[in-house]
Design an enzyme around this catalytic site. Structure first.
Site, PDB file in Angstrom:
ATOM      1  N   GLU A  61       1.968   4.744  -4.663  1.00  0.00           N
ATOM      2  CA  GLU A  61       0.495   4.706  -4.591  1.00  0.00           C
ATOM      3  C   GLU A  61      -0.095   6.078  -4.910  1.00  0.00           C
ATOM      4  O   GLU A  61      -1.170   6.180  -5.499  1.00  0.00           O
ATOM      5  CB  GLU A  61       0.064   4.202  -3.202  1.00  0.00           C
ATOM      6  CG  GLU A  61       0.362   2.714  -3.052  1.00  0.00           C
ATOM      7  CD  GLU A  61       0.734   2.266  -1.651  1.00  0.00           C
ATOM      8  OE1 GLU A  61       0.459   2.987  -0.676  1.00  0.00           O
ATOM      9  OE2 GLU A  61       1.322   1.165  -1.526  1.00  0.00           O
TER      10      GLU A  61
ATOM     11  N   SER B   5       8.244  -4.812   0.851  1.00  0.00           N
ATOM     12  CA  SER B   5       8.232  -6.115   1.528  1.00  0.00           C
ATOM     13  C   SER B   5       9.443  -6.322   2.438  1.00  0.00           C
ATOM     14  O   SER B   5       9.956  -7.442   2.555  1.00  0.00           O
ATOM     15  CB  SER B   5       8.096  -7.255   0.514  1.00  0.00           C
ATOM     16  OG  SER B   5       6.845  -7.149  -0.154  1.00  0.00           O
TER      17      SER B   5
ATOM     18  N   ASN C 161       5.585   3.608   7.057  1.00  0.00           N
ATOM     19  CA  ASN C 161       4.494   4.272   6.342  1.00  0.00           C
ATOM     20  C   ASN C 161       3.223   3.487   6.659  1.00  0.00           C
ATOM     21  O   ASN C 161       3.041   2.377   6.170  1.00  0.00           O
ATOM     22  CB  ASN C 161       4.804   4.260   4.837  1.00  0.00           C
ATOM     23  CG  ASN C 161       3.653   4.790   4.011  1.00  0.00           C
ATOM     24  OD1 ASN C 161       2.670   5.312   4.542  1.00  0.00           O
ATOM     25  ND2 ASN C 161       3.774   4.653   2.694  1.00  0.00           N
ATOM     26  N   TRP C 162       2.367   4.081   7.470  1.00  0.00           N
ATOM     27  CA  TRP C 162       1.172   3.365   7.913  1.00  0.00           C
ATOM     28  C   TRP C 162       0.073   3.367   6.850  1.00  0.00           C
ATOM     29  O   TRP C 162      -0.952   2.703   7.032  1.00  0.00           O
ATOM     30  CB  TRP C 162       0.656   3.961   9.234  1.00  0.00           C
ATOM     31  CG  TRP C 162       1.603   3.783  10.393  1.00  0.00           C
ATOM     32  CD1 TRP C 162       2.829   3.186  10.379  1.00  0.00           C
ATOM     33  CD2 TRP C 162       1.389   4.211  11.753  1.00  0.00           C
ATOM     34  NE1 TRP C 162       3.393   3.216  11.631  1.00  0.00           N
ATOM     35  CE2 TRP C 162       2.530   3.838  12.499  1.00  0.00           C
ATOM     36  CE3 TRP C 162       0.341   4.874  12.422  1.00  0.00           C
ATOM     37  CZ2 TRP C 162       2.660   4.105  13.865  1.00  0.00           C
ATOM     38  CZ3 TRP C 162       0.468   5.144  13.783  1.00  0.00           C
ATOM     39  CH2 TRP C 162       1.621   4.755  14.490  1.00  0.00           C
ATOM     40  N   LYS C 163       0.280   4.120   5.785  1.00  0.00           N
ATOM     41  CA  LYS C 163      -0.705   4.196   4.684  1.00  0.00           C
ATOM     42  C   LYS C 163      -2.104   4.466   5.253  1.00  0.00           C
ATOM     43  O   LYS C 163      -2.217   5.143   6.275  1.00  0.00           O
ATOM     44  CB  LYS C 163      -0.639   2.910   3.837  1.00  0.00           C
ATOM     45  CG  LYS C 163       0.797   2.606   3.393  1.00  0.00           C
ATOM     46  CD  LYS C 163       0.914   1.560   2.322  1.00  0.00           C
ATOM     47  CE  LYS C 163       2.374   1.349   1.955  1.00  0.00           C
ATOM     48  NZ  LYS C 163       2.570   0.384   0.866  1.00  0.00           N
TER      49      LYS C 163
ATOM     50  N   GLU D 257      11.714   2.431  -3.844  1.00  0.00           N
ATOM     51  CA  GLU D 257      10.689   1.420  -3.605  1.00  0.00           C
ATOM     52  C   GLU D 257      10.250   0.819  -4.935  1.00  0.00           C
ATOM     53  O   GLU D 257       9.373   1.372  -5.618  1.00  0.00           O
ATOM     54  CB  GLU D 257       9.476   2.061  -2.909  1.00  0.00           C
ATOM     55  CG  GLU D 257       9.791   2.664  -1.560  1.00  0.00           C
ATOM     56  CD  GLU D 257       8.549   2.749  -0.672  1.00  0.00           C
ATOM     57  OE1 GLU D 257       8.602   2.212   0.429  1.00  0.00           O
ATOM     58  OE2 GLU D 257       7.531   3.327  -1.105  1.00  0.00           O
TER      59      GLU D 257
ATOM     60  N   GLY E  98       6.142  -0.703   5.028  1.00  0.00           N
ATOM     61  CA  GLY E  98       4.681  -0.622   4.990  1.00  0.00           C
ATOM     62  C   GLY E  98       4.067  -1.610   5.958  1.00  0.00           C
ATOM     63  O   GLY E  98       3.960  -1.361   7.162  1.00  0.00           O
ATOM     64  N   GLY E  99       3.666  -2.773   5.451  1.00  0.00           N
ATOM     65  CA  GLY E  99       2.952  -3.774   6.243  1.00  0.00           C
ATOM     66  C   GLY E  99       3.590  -4.093   7.595  1.00  0.00           C
ATOM     67  O   GLY E  99       2.912  -4.137   8.629  1.00  0.00           O
TER      68      GLY E  99
ATOM     69  N   HIS F  51       5.163   8.764  -3.197  1.00  0.00           N
ATOM     70  CA  HIS F  51       4.932   7.325  -3.041  1.00  0.00           C
ATOM     71  C   HIS F  51       4.263   6.764  -4.297  1.00  0.00           C
ATOM     72  O   HIS F  51       3.424   7.423  -4.910  1.00  0.00           O
ATOM     73  CB  HIS F  51       4.061   7.044  -1.813  1.00  0.00           C
ATOM     74  CG  HIS F  51       4.102   5.600  -1.424  1.00  0.00           C
ATOM     75  ND1 HIS F  51       3.352   4.662  -2.084  1.00  0.00           N
ATOM     76  CD2 HIS F  51       4.835   4.940  -0.505  1.00  0.00           C
ATOM     77  CE1 HIS F  51       3.630   3.465  -1.569  1.00  0.00           C
ATOM     78  NE2 HIS F  51       4.519   3.610  -0.604  1.00  0.00           N
TER      79      HIS F  51
ATOM     80  N   GLY G 273       4.141  -4.532  -0.955  1.00  0.00           N
ATOM     81  CA  GLY G 273       2.961  -5.266  -0.514  1.00  0.00           C
ATOM     82  C   GLY G 273       2.789  -6.615  -1.194  1.00  0.00           C
ATOM     83  O   GLY G 273       1.746  -7.246  -1.083  1.00  0.00           O
TER      84      GLY G 273
HETATM   85  P1  13P Z   1       5.362  -2.921   2.152  1.00  0.00           P
HETATM   86  O1  13P Z   1       6.458  -2.929   3.196  1.00  0.00           O
HETATM   87  O2  13P Z   1       4.013  -3.275   2.702  1.00  0.00           O
HETATM   88  O3  13P Z   1       5.747  -3.680   0.941  1.00  0.00           O
HETATM   89  O4  13P Z   1       5.216  -1.366   1.697  1.00  0.00           O
HETATM   90  C1  13P Z   1       6.342  -0.655   1.379  1.00  0.00           C
HETATM   91  C2  13P Z   1       5.930   0.761   1.183  1.00  0.00           C
HETATM   92  O5  13P Z   1       5.186   1.078   0.275  1.00  0.00           O
HETATM   93  C3  13P Z   1       6.413   1.754   2.147  1.00  0.00           C
HETATM   94  O6  13P Z   1       6.154   3.054   1.715  1.00  0.00           O
END
Ligand code: 13P
Length: 253
Positions: free
Chosen positions: A99, A215, A9-11, A169, A236-237, A97, A175
């Site tokens: 967020e 993470s 997920n590149w957000k 998640e 994510g990251g 998600h 994050g």
């Molecule tokens: P991180 O891997 O940056 O913690 O993010 C996870 C995420 O929200 C994937 O959708």
């Protein structure tokens, strides 16, 4: 069908140049690798979907959207419909998600509508959910997760579950660098499979892919993925660097 999936997920990261660079890095890095039926999915921002899709063409990489609106079309300024996603050849969308839930007020009821619209258009849904830290501290994490899943998905008939991927998640792990332990992930994934089995049946529950997100990094992915009910990750990251993302994909082999 249950399969191993590593999804990035590149957000809200990467412009068109950066998105293409990352996609090119993944295509090159994965070329010739044996993936043992692991699906690799990336979810760039809306504006970069087409560019990334072009780069990914002919490779193992699938492209998904990070969100969509529940209506077909109309006066919804700034929104994107399921029809628009399928019109550029997309087959999957991430919904729910944390967020989106936290910053954009997406409720379980709204997500149920989005899920319906996605499925009606033949899109696979990567459905995210997870508890916040207070829920875990107070021991409410199982009931919170059960409510999130049942409110948005348990109206579906059994056949629709062929197009659902679940992504647990825990919000406290997203994050933050603080990942759930492999045991915590397994415990929750087994619980999720059980509530799906109780609502539908064991065979259906065994066919659902359940991903872990929060993470997840090259250094911890192998242990998390080794657990019986963990079918992969939503990253994510660490999905923003080709090397790291590929290392995570390799960790599931
Ligand atoms: P991180 O891997 O940056 O913690 O993010 C996870 C995420 O929200 C994937 O959708």
């Amino acid at each position: 069908m249950r399969s191993k999936i590593v999804a990035g997920n590149w957000k809200m990261n990467k412009d068109v140049t950066g998105s293409k660079e990352l996609a090119n890095g993944l295509v090159a890095g994965l070329k010739g690798k044996t993936l043992n039926n692991t699906r690799v999915v990336v979810a760039p921002t809306f504006v970069n979907l087409t560019a990334v899709k072009e780069v990914a063409e002919g490779s193992v990489i699938e492209v998904a959207a990070q969100n969509m609106h529940q209506e077909k079309s109309g006066a919804y300024t700034g929104e994107i419909s399921a029809e628009m996603l399928t019109s550029i050849g997309l087959k999957s969308v991430v919904l729910g998600h944390s967020e989106r839930r936290e910053y954009f007020g997406e409720s379980d009821a709204l997500l149920a509508e989005k899920v319906n619209a996605a499925l009606a258009n033949g899109l696979e849904v990567i459905f995210c959910f997870g508890e916040v830290l207070e829920d875990r501290k107070s021991g409410n994490h199982f009931s919170v997760v059960e409510a999130q899943i049942s409110n948005a998905l348990f109206h579906l008939d059994a056949a629709a579950w062929g197009s659902i991927v679940l992504a647990y998640e825990p919000v406290w792990a997203i994050g933050t660098g603080e990942t759930a332990t492999a045991e915590q992930a397994q415990e929750m994934h087994a619980f999720i499979r059980k509530i799906v089995a109780d609502k539908y049946d064991v065979a259906l529950a065994q066919e659902v892919s359940i991903l872990y997100g929060g993470s997840c990094k090259p250094g911890n992915a192998k242990e998390i993925f080794s657990k019986e009910d963990v079918d992969g990750g939503l990253i994510g990251g660490a999905a923003l660097q080709a090397e790291d993302f590929i290392a995570i994909i390799e960790a599931i082999q």
